[in-house]
Design an enzyme around this catalytic site. Structure first.
Site, PDB file in Angstrom:
ATOM      1  N   LYS A   1     -45.531 -43.140 -35.020  1.00 45.08           N
ATOM      2  CA  LYS A   1     -46.923 -43.208 -34.539  1.00 45.08           C
ATOM      3  C   LYS A   1     -47.882 -42.723 -35.621  1.00 45.08           C
ATOM      4  CE  LYS A   1     -45.993 -42.851 -29.574  1.00 45.08           C
ATOM      5  NZ  LYS A   1     -44.561 -42.508 -29.466  1.00 45.08           N
TER       6      LYS A   1
ATOM      7  N   GLU B   1     -41.825 -31.311 -27.346  1.00 47.23           N
ATOM      8  CA  GLU B   1     -40.702 -32.241 -27.509  1.00 47.23           C
ATOM      9  C   GLU B   1     -39.720 -31.704 -28.554  1.00 47.23           C
ATOM     10  OE1 GLU B   1     -41.706 -35.973 -29.336  1.00 47.23           O
ATOM     11  OE2 GLU B   1     -39.771 -36.901 -28.875  1.00 47.23           O
TER      12      GLU B   1
ATOM     13  N   CYS C   1     -46.694 -44.609 -21.051  1.00 50.29           N
ATOM     14  CA  CYS C   1     -46.193 -44.662 -22.426  1.00 50.29           C
ATOM     15  C   CYS C   1     -44.674 -44.655 -22.504  1.00 50.29           C
ATOM     16  CB  CYS C   1     -46.804 -43.530 -23.226  1.00 50.29           C
ATOM     17  SG  CYS C   1     -48.606 -43.590 -23.122  1.00 50.29           S
TER      18      CYS C   1
ATOM     19  N   HIS D   1     -50.423 -45.063 -31.435  1.00 49.92           N
ATOM     20  CA  HIS D   1     -49.674 -45.029 -30.184  1.00 49.92           C
ATOM     21  C   HIS D   1     -49.875 -46.359 -29.454  1.00 49.92           C
ATOM     22  CE1 HIS D   1     -47.730 -43.831 -26.661  1.00 49.92           C
ATOM     23  NE2 HIS D   1     -48.365 -42.729 -26.347  1.00 49.92           N
TER      24      HIS D   1
ATOM     25  N   PHE E   1     -47.800 -40.426 -19.068  1.00 53.29           N
ATOM     26  CA  PHE E   1     -48.625 -39.781 -18.055  1.00 53.29           C
ATOM     27  C   PHE E   1     -47.922 -39.907 -16.705  1.00 53.29           C
ATOM     28  CE2 PHE E   1     -53.200 -40.132 -20.029  1.00 53.29           C
ATOM     29  CZ  PHE E   1     -52.841 -39.211 -20.997  1.00 53.29           C
TER      30      PHE E   1
END
Lengths: 77, 420
Positions: free
Chosen positions: B341, B320, B169, B346, B406
């Site tokens: 998003k 975050e 991502c 996403h 990831f």
């Protein structure tokens, strides 16, 4: 639908060409913009549609729309 | 040092098949989410996604506009989206028929997080049911991630660097950052950079649902499912589409009188070195990525007016946010931070590119897009303007995009209004 019409339909669908370009003497590579992989795909589609087996050496000889129709007519069960 | 500016934009998203439609719908607070229509969801836990709409929809995507019929049949949808977005960006930059000498110095860096999953799934079924002799001869090159860059370079004759990032991502942000460096290092004068994704298929939805990443509890209310920073968030909603920008060396752009949207001034990258799917609980990797991007830009947090957050609508949102708060310190009071998003889901490997484009448009239009569905802000959100529900007019001098993936891979890109 005749074999000719079925072949034409498959060629139009796979190569994205105008129907009137798919004449019997048209060469897949020179006239219809196919490459060698497109021909592999077309041969697979003919095999599926007509229930024939097109061995590699026969497939190599199929250069024009007419070649395909002639092979299918001669070998269709 | 060679400076890098943005001279063209292209988007395919669940809210539009071009930049302006998407942006208008984002600012209007629309949601691209709905029940999955692409396949039969029988037995799936997740029944919703943000799909790119079909051509007959009000803001649907017509694949035939820029992609040959034959290529559409041979390649996975992520490649079709990528070719179209790249074409839009080139048209926008006035570079479709660039002379050969220029094209020798024009390259592509368009990646994807996963690549051709729908085609891998369907051809695996052909293999299992009909045997190896029925697998498509276009199977491999129709699924490979670098085949957006490959197809685009062939279509438009781009003979410079041909590259494709694969960092889950973070792909879109890394693609832009890496391409900007290629221009800075004089490998190219112009780069098409971005990312694309299309994995709304049975195995894609099942795989992410099994990894407990997808929202599975809002199947009856799809438009409310993506709710970053909200107490009731419960996983991300899968989107699809593509974002591509034209990056160009500043003097080159000036010399040909190109329209310049913004300058790419900062790029940061880091690894969490922690867990395959979960971010570091202290947000340490995210912090260092943003810190590096600001340092490279020669900026402080007080110079940033907008952050387009990674904010996927998972538990990671507040990690975050905490790292943004820690980095910004007192400057947190000035910044607006939102997650788009919430509107388009996403886009995985496309997300960082699409969201960097939103950052660029926020600078162009001096407005920041909203975070939808933020009804009950979670703990830790106090003191931060998360732009709930409605877009907000404000001064935007510079903006930062965060993208995390990831494997613990992080990227941040800073764009700024052009100054001579």
């Amino acid at each position: 639908m005749s074999i000719q019409e079925q072949v034409k339909k498959i060629v139009v669908e796979h190569l994205g060409v105008e129907e009137d370009k798919v004449v019997p003497e048209a060469s897949f590579i020179d006239d219809l913009g196919a490459d060698s992989l497109d021909i592999v795909e077309l041969v697979m589609a003919f095999e599926e549609e007509f229930g024939v087996e097109i061995p590699d050496d026969a497939a190599e000889k199929i250069a024009t729309v007419n070649d395909a129709i002639a092979f299918i007519e001669a070998n269709k069960a | 040092m060679r400076r890098v500016v943005v001279t063209g934009l292209g988007l395919v998203t669940p809210l539009g098949a071009d930049v302006e439609t998407t942006w208008a719908n984002i600012l209007a607070g629309k949601s691209g989410a709905g029940r999955i229509t692409k396949f039969d969801t029988e037995g799936q836990k997740c029944l919703i996604a943000c799909e790119v709409k079909p051509a007959d929809h009000e803001y649907g995507f017509d694949a035939g506009k820029r992609v040959d019929h034959k290529i559409q049949r041979q390649v996975d949808p992520f490649i079709v989206f990528g070719i179209d977005a790249a074409g839009q960006a080139l048209e926008d930059a006035g570079l479709v028929d660039a002379p050969e000498e220029m094209r020798l110095r024009m390259g592509c860096s368009i990646g994807s997080g996963i690549g051709g999953l729908p085609g891998i799934e369907s051809e695996s079924l052909v293999l299992a049911n009909k045997g190896p002799g029925r697998v498509s001869p276009h199977f491999v090159h129709g699924r490979l991630i670098n085949l957006i860059s490959g197809q685009v370079s062939i279509k438009y004759g781009l003979m410079g660097p041909n590259h494709a990032v694969v960092t889950a991502c973070s792909t879109g942000a890394h693609s832009i950052g890496d391409a900007a460096r290629m221009i800075r290092d004089d490998d190219a004068d112009i780069m098409l950079a971005g990312g694309a994704e299309s994995t709304i298929c049975p195995i894609g939805i099942a795989g992410f649902a099994q990894a407990k990443a997808l929202n599975c509890s809002y199947n009856d209310r799809p438009e409310q499912a993506s709710r970053p920073y909200d107490k009731d968030r419960d996983g991300f909603v899968m989107g699809e589409g593509a974002g591509v920008v034209v990056l160009e060396e500043y003097e080159h752009a000036k010399a040909r009188g190109a329209k310049i949207y913004a300058e790419v001034v900062g790029y940061g990258l880091s690894g969490d070195a922690f867990h395959v799917t979960a971010p570091h609980p202290e947000g340490y990797g995210a912090f260092r990525s943003m810190e590096m991007a600001l340092k490279k830009a020669g900026m402080t947090p007080a110079d940033i007016d907008y952050v387009n957050a990674h904010g996927t609508s998972t538990m990671a949102d507040t990690i975050e946010l905490a790292s943004v708060k820690r980095l910004f310190g007192d400057a947190i009071g000035n910044v607006s931070m939102s997650s788009t998003k919430s509107a388009i889901g996403h886009l995985l490997g496309g997300a960082g590119a699409v969201e960097t484009i939103f950052c660029i448009l926020s600078i162009r239009d001096q407005i920041v897009p909203p975070t939808l569905n933020l009804d009950n802000p979670d703990e830790g959100t106090e003191g931060v303007d998360l732009v709930p529900h409605v877009a907000k007019k404000r001064v935007v001098r510079a903006a930062l995009n965060n993208s995390f993936g990831f494997g613990g891979t992080n990227a941040s890109v800073v764009v700024k209004a052009l100054e001579d």
